[in-house]
Enzyme design. Structure first.
Site, PDB file in Angstrom:
ATOM      1  N   LYS A 116     -43.596  -6.462  21.874  1.00  0.00           N
ATOM      2  CA  LYS A 116     -43.874  -5.206  21.760  1.00  0.00           C
ATOM      3  C   LYS A 116     -43.280  -4.199  22.834  1.00  0.00           C
ATOM      4  O   LYS A 116     -42.568  -3.153  22.702  1.00  0.00           O
ATOM      5  CB  LYS A 116     -45.374  -4.691  21.489  1.00  0.00           C
ATOM      6  CG  LYS A 116     -45.663  -5.008  20.001  1.00  0.00           C
ATOM      7  CD  LYS A 116     -47.071  -4.336  19.967  1.00  0.00           C
ATOM      8  CE  LYS A 116     -47.687  -4.834  18.224  1.00  0.00           C
ATOM      9  NZ  LYS A 116     -49.150  -4.230  18.218  1.00  0.00           N
ATOM     10  N   LYS A 208     -41.999 -11.208   7.720  1.00  0.00           N
ATOM     11  CA  LYS A 208     -43.089 -10.917   6.941  1.00  0.00           C
ATOM     12  C   LYS A 208     -42.973  -9.294   6.419  1.00  0.00           C
ATOM     13  O   LYS A 208     -42.390  -8.600   7.235  1.00  0.00           O
ATOM     14  CB  LYS A 208     -44.340 -10.678   8.031  1.00  0.00           C
ATOM     15  CG  LYS A 208     -45.177 -11.803   7.978  1.00  0.00           C
ATOM     16  CD  LYS A 208     -46.357 -11.929   8.994  1.00  0.00           C
ATOM     17  CE  LYS A 208     -47.709 -11.180   8.731  1.00  0.00           C
ATOM     18  NZ  LYS A 208     -48.589 -11.663   9.474  1.00  0.00           N
ATOM     19  N   LYS A 211     -45.582  -2.852   7.680  1.00  0.00           N
ATOM     20  CA  LYS A 211     -45.439  -1.489   7.593  1.00  0.00           C
ATOM     21  C   LYS A 211     -44.589  -0.727   8.722  1.00  0.00           C
ATOM     22  O   LYS A 211     -44.099   0.263   8.373  1.00  0.00           O
ATOM     23  CB  LYS A 211     -46.884  -0.753   8.068  1.00  0.00           C
ATOM     24  CG  LYS A 211     -48.057  -1.618   8.381  1.00  0.00           C
ATOM     25  CD  LYS A 211     -49.202  -0.753   8.640  1.00  0.00           C
ATOM     26  CE  LYS A 211     -50.314  -1.811   9.285  1.00  0.00           C
ATOM     27  NZ  LYS A 211     -51.742  -1.087   9.224  1.00  0.00           N
TER      28      LYS A 211
END
Ligand code: TRP
Length: 347
Positions: A116, A208, A211
């Site tokens: 991240k 995956k 969102k």
């Protein structure tokens, strides 16, 4: 070690973006099932969401939306505790204590932080780094024993166990002298959701469903219209071969495997019987059946979600009540933690 802890489930999702089919089949379906076997606490983790910048208006809306999705999918506020993290201040309070228990070296190993933060490490929020410590506090402030999470959260859960164990050891004397037994915190167990329900992107069967994917065509949102669902499935990436008739024929065909897996999960059939029905045929026929199955399963959910979203006050009332119930468990634990650590109780 035999644990003196009653089984209790805790899990949470971040209020960022819309929930999608991957969240539903990969997580919610398990959460719903566990309600009838365990005491469950399901949280909307808004304090985790602000570890990266959020627009305040959008954040507020997202908290309401994720809660509406929880309710529409079948989480039952009478059976389970449903609330948002920031209304129970004990999460943040225990997180601070745990910041003083967890070691820098442990956090430095967290792969999700590395991903991240990317190259911009010097410039991310301290909260993003401390994120897994807050996650440990979420779980342990309820002495939760079981935590359903995706495999991307396994490392964070191991950290929670390490923190629980170090707290138990560091304060063993104080825990005993206050009469709180031998171990204060349980070591929470991950309940990793099965591979059958790992839902991948419709654009790339190796990633995956997420969102945060820039392409809305990569996912089916719980709020998508039947037309949108059908169109996304029609456009979903496939390969030129027909579907195989046996499971081993799916090897190396990530997109085909994903779509078949989704169909199986939606209809409750197993993969081999799905292939028995559709194997040898073209994708178009299978995709029509898949779209029908997705619409049949999701349209009652999205209708129910719209009803909740038309009445934000009702959603807020669910969160307020859930928060009060959560606080009733967390506050006494936190008072004991203060005793153990040597902090004074307020009068
Ligand atoms: N980190 C989790 C995720 O991104 C969300 C989360 C926060 C969580 N606190 C938790 C999950 C506690 C389980 C238990 O998916």
């Amino acid at each position: 070690m035999t644990t003196p802890f009653a089984p209790r489930v805790f899990s949470g999702m971040q209020p960022t973006g819309n929930l999608h089919l991957g969240n539903y089949l990969g997580a919610m379906v398990n959460w719903i099932a566990m309600q009838s076997t365990h005491q469950c606490i399901y949280c909307v983790v808004d304090l985790h969401a602000i570890t990266v910048a959020q627009d305040p208006v959008a954040l507020r809306r997202a908290i309401i939306e994720v809660t509406a999705a929880y309710l529409a999918c079948g989480l039952d506020p009478k059976q389970s505790i449903i609330f948002n993290q920031s209304q129970v201040a004990e999460h943040a309070e225990l997180a601070w204590i745990f910041n003083c228990v967890a070691r820098l070296g442990w956090l430095n190993r967290m792969t999700q932080f590395k991903e991240k933060a990317g190259k911009d490490r010097e410039n991310v929020a301290v909260g993003l780094y401390a994120y897994p410590v807050l996650m440990a506090a979420d779980i342990l402030v309820y002495k939760a024993t079981h935590v359903p999470v995706g495999d991307d959260q396994k490392q964070h859960l191991e950290l929670s166990r390490d923190i629980a164990q170090k707290f138990n050891m560091d304060f063993a004397g104080s825990i005993a002298s206050h009469g709180f037994g031998e171990v204060f915190f349980p070591l929470p167990e991950p309940m990793i959701t099965g591979p059958a329900t790992r839902v991948m992107s419709l654009r790339d069967g190796t990633k995956k469903m997420s969102k945060s994917d820039v392409s809305d065509y990569s996912r089916i949102n719980l709020t998508d219209s039947p037309e949108a669902i059908a169109q996304k499935i029609r456009k979903a990436k496939t390969d030129p071969e027909p579907l195989p008739s046996e499971e081993k024929g799916l090897a190396g065909r990530a997109e085909a495997e994903n779509l078949v897996g989704i169909y199986a999960a939606l209809t409750g059939a197993d993969v081999s019987s799905v292939l028995g029905e559709f194997g040898g045929g073209q994708f178009s026929r299978f995709k029509t059946a898949l779209a029908d199955a997705a619409v049949a399963r999701l349209s009652p959910i999205s209708a129910d979600m719209r009803r909740w979203l038309d009445d934000e006050g009702a959603v807020e009332a669910v969160l307020a009540e859930g928060s009060a119930r959560a606080r009733a468990i967390a506050a006494p634990v936190m008072r004991e933690v203060r005793d153990i650590v040597g902090l004074l109780r307020s009068r």
